[in-house]
Design a protein around this motif. Structure first.
Motif, short mmCIF file in Angstrom:
data_model
loop_
_atom_site.label_atom_id
_atom_site.label_comp_id
_atom_site.label_asym_id
_atom_site.label_seq_id
_atom_site.Cartn_x
_atom_site.Cartn_y
_atom_site.Cartn_z
N GLN A 1 0.84 -1.19 0.00
CA GLN A 1 0.00 0.00 0.00
C GLN A 1 0.88 1.24 0.00
N VAL A 2 0.54 2.16 -0.91
CA VAL A 2 1.27 3.42 -1.02
C VAL A 2 0.40 4.53 -0.43
N ASP A 3 0.98 5.34 0.42
CA ASP A 3 0.26 6.47 1.03
C ASP A 3 0.23 7.61 0.01
N LEU A 4 -0.78 7.60 -0.86
CA LEU A 4 -0.84 8.60 -1.92
C LEU A 4 -1.10 10.01 -1.38
N PRO A 5 -2.03 10.22 -0.45
CA PRO A 5 -2.17 11.58 0.11
C PRO A 5 -0.87 12.07 0.74
N GLY A 6 -0.17 11.18 1.45
CA GLY A 6 1.11 11.56 2.04
C GLY A 6 2.14 11.90 0.99
N PHE A 7 2.14 11.13 -0.10
CA PHE A 7 3.07 11.41 -1.19
C PHE A 7 2.79 12.77 -1.81
N LEU A 8 1.53 13.09 -2.07
CA LEU A 8 1.20 14.38 -2.68
C LEU A 8 1.57 15.53 -1.75
N ALA A 9 1.31 15.36 -0.45
CA ALA A 9 1.64 16.42 0.51
C ALA A 9 3.15 16.61 0.60
N ALA A 10 3.91 15.51 0.63
CA ALA A 10 5.37 15.62 0.73
C ALA A 10 5.96 16.22 -0.53
N THR A 11 5.42 15.86 -1.69
CA THR A 11 5.92 16.43 -2.95
C THR A 11 5.58 17.90 -3.03
N ARG A 12 4.41 18.26 -2.55
CA ARG A 12 4.02 19.68 -2.54
C ARG A 12 4.99 20.49 -1.69
N ALA A 13 5.33 19.97 -0.50
CA ALA A 13 6.28 20.66 0.37
C ALA A 13 7.66 20.74 -0.29
N TRP A 14 8.05 19.68 -0.99
CA TRP A 14 9.34 19.64 -1.69
C TRP A 14 9.38 20.71 -2.78
N LEU A 15 8.30 20.84 -3.53
CA LEU A 15 8.23 21.86 -4.58
C LEU A 15 8.22 23.27 -3.99
N LEU A 16 7.46 23.45 -2.92
CA LEU A 16 7.40 24.77 -2.28
C LEU A 16 8.76 25.21 -1.77
N ALA A 17 9.50 24.28 -1.18
CA ALA A 17 10.82 24.62 -0.63
C ALA A 17 11.78 25.07 -1.72
N ARG A 18 11.53 24.66 -2.96
CA ARG A 18 12.40 25.02 -4.08
C ARG A 18 11.80 26.12 -4.94
N GLY A 19 10.68 26.67 -4.50
CA GLY A 19 10.05 27.76 -5.24
C GLY A 19 9.50 27.35 -6.59
N ARG A 20 9.11 26.08 -6.72
CA ARG A 20 8.68 25.59 -8.01
C ARG A 20 7.21 25.16 -8.04
N LEU A 21 6.46 25.52 -7.02
CA LEU A 21 5.02 25.26 -7.03
C LEU A 21 4.30 26.57 -7.30
N LEU A 22 3.55 26.61 -8.39
CA LEU A 22 2.81 27.80 -8.79
C LEU A 22 1.33 27.55 -8.53
N THR A 23 0.70 28.46 -7.81
CA THR A 23 -0.71 28.30 -7.48
C THR A 23 -1.58 28.86 -8.59
N GLY A 24 -2.47 28.03 -9.10
CA GLY A 24 -3.37 28.46 -10.17
C GLY A 24 -3.62 27.31 -11.12
N ARG A 25 -4.33 27.59 -12.20
CA ARG A 25 -4.58 26.58 -13.21
C ARG A 25 -4.50 27.22 -14.58
N LEU A 26 -4.33 26.42 -15.59
CA LEU A 26 -4.27 26.94 -16.95
C LEU A 26 -5.59 27.59 -17.32
N SER A 27 -5.50 28.63 -18.14
CA SER A 27 -6.72 29.26 -18.61
C SER A 27 -7.50 28.27 -19.46
N SER A 28 -8.80 28.48 -19.55
CA SER A 28 -9.66 27.57 -20.29
C SER A 28 -9.62 27.81 -21.80
N GLY A 29 -8.90 28.83 -22.23
CA GLY A 29 -8.80 29.14 -23.65
C GLY A 29 -7.89 28.20 -24.38
#
Length: 294
Positions: A146-174
């Motif tokens: 069993q893989v802790d997927l929520p834990g993996f997403l949270a840890a990867t999010r923190a990893w990206l934030l620490a490196r300034g590589r997580l951008l908040t938002g989504r692509l435009s619908s155009g």
């Protein structure tokens, strides 16, 4: 002349679900510092998944590919990711699969005989059912993980934030951006991101993009709820169409198998329906005091 972009990323990944997170980590291994664009509203399908790594998932107890080809790679990969993110993410999780009929025993014996690798993780057919399980003509034990997927997403999010590589938002619908001098300029809110490659890891959201309408989409959905504080539930995983997986923290994941859809849908009655079906797995009258998170 085109206005300068607000930021440059060699690769921009839209979506921080399972696919987007794994890709960002893999690109880092290759020396490519990818950025990930994600709204951060917790709606990734990976958050609702059980994270079961079942080597024999099909109705006939078959593996999706030669077991020796993918299973060692999968377990090594997740163990390496866990070490890299400094968080336990994968654990051995025995799985009991209750037979639907006596014919299941024939299928199990056939699989064990045909593939020695399957025989290592798939037990001989066993009579009846373990204590507390619903009546069945037999069952089998599977060495699963069993893989802790929520834990993996949270840890990867923190990893990206620490490196300034997580951008908040989504692509435009155009329309998706077109290449300009070998680069793309991607509008994100009021900003513009310049990138050499845009990777869409948006899941079902990608079906709404006209440029992708020609792709052979095969949408599916699974129904799942989290049972919190249900002390009467077993500490092993169970499966017979419906699946029950302990999450290791007093909670259990309860879900049904996927079904194909022509379009995404949401059924607010999913939780009650799944609880009503627990009797397919367990020989108990009900789960008292269990709270359901959808």
């Amino acid at each position: 002349m085109t206005a300068a972009a607000d930021r440059y990323c060699p690769v921009l990944i839209a979506g921080q679900g399972l696919a987007g997170s794994l890709l960002a980590l893999a690109l880092e291994e290759e020396g490519i510092a990818a950025c990930v664009l994600d709204p951060g509203n917790g709606d990734a399908a990976s958050l609702a998944a059980a994270g079961s790594l079942n080597p024999c998932p099909s109705r006939s107890y078959g593996s999706p590919a030669p077991l020796d080809d993918w299973l060692p790679v999968a377990t090594r990969t997740w163990s390496a990711i866990a070490e890299r993110l400094d968080r336990p993410l994968i654990r051995s999780q025995p799985l009991i699969r209750l037979f639907r009929s006596a014919d299941d025993a024939v299928q199990v014996r056939r699989r064990r005989t045909a593939d020695p690798a399957v025989a290592v993780v798939l037990s001989e057919p066993l009579r009846g059912q373990p204590p507390g399980c619903a009546g069945a003509p037999g069952h089998v034990r599977i060495h699963a993980w069993q893989v802790d997927l929520p834990g993996f997403l949270a840890a990867t999010r923190a990893w990206l934030l620490a490196r300034g590589r997580l951008l908040t938002g989504r692509l435009s619908s155009g329309p998706l951006p077109q290449s300009l001098d070998g680069r793309l300029r991607v509008p994100v809110g009021t900003s513009t991101i310049e990138t050499q490659a845009l990777v869409l890891a948006e899941g079902a959201a990608g079906t709404s993009r006209p440029e992708l309408a020609h792709l052979p989409w095969r949408l599916s959905r699974g129904d799942a709820v989290i049972l919190d504080g249900a002390g009467r539930l077993p500490d092993q995983a169970l499966r017979r169409q419906l699946a029950l997986h302990p999450l290791g923290d007093g909670r259990h994941w309860l879900g049904s198998s996927y079904r194909r859809l022509s379009a995404p849908e949401h059924d607010p009655g999913t939780g009650d329906a799944l609880l009503a079906r627990l009797s397919e797995l367990l020989d108990i009258a009900g789960i008292e005091g269990a709270s359901v998170a959808r």
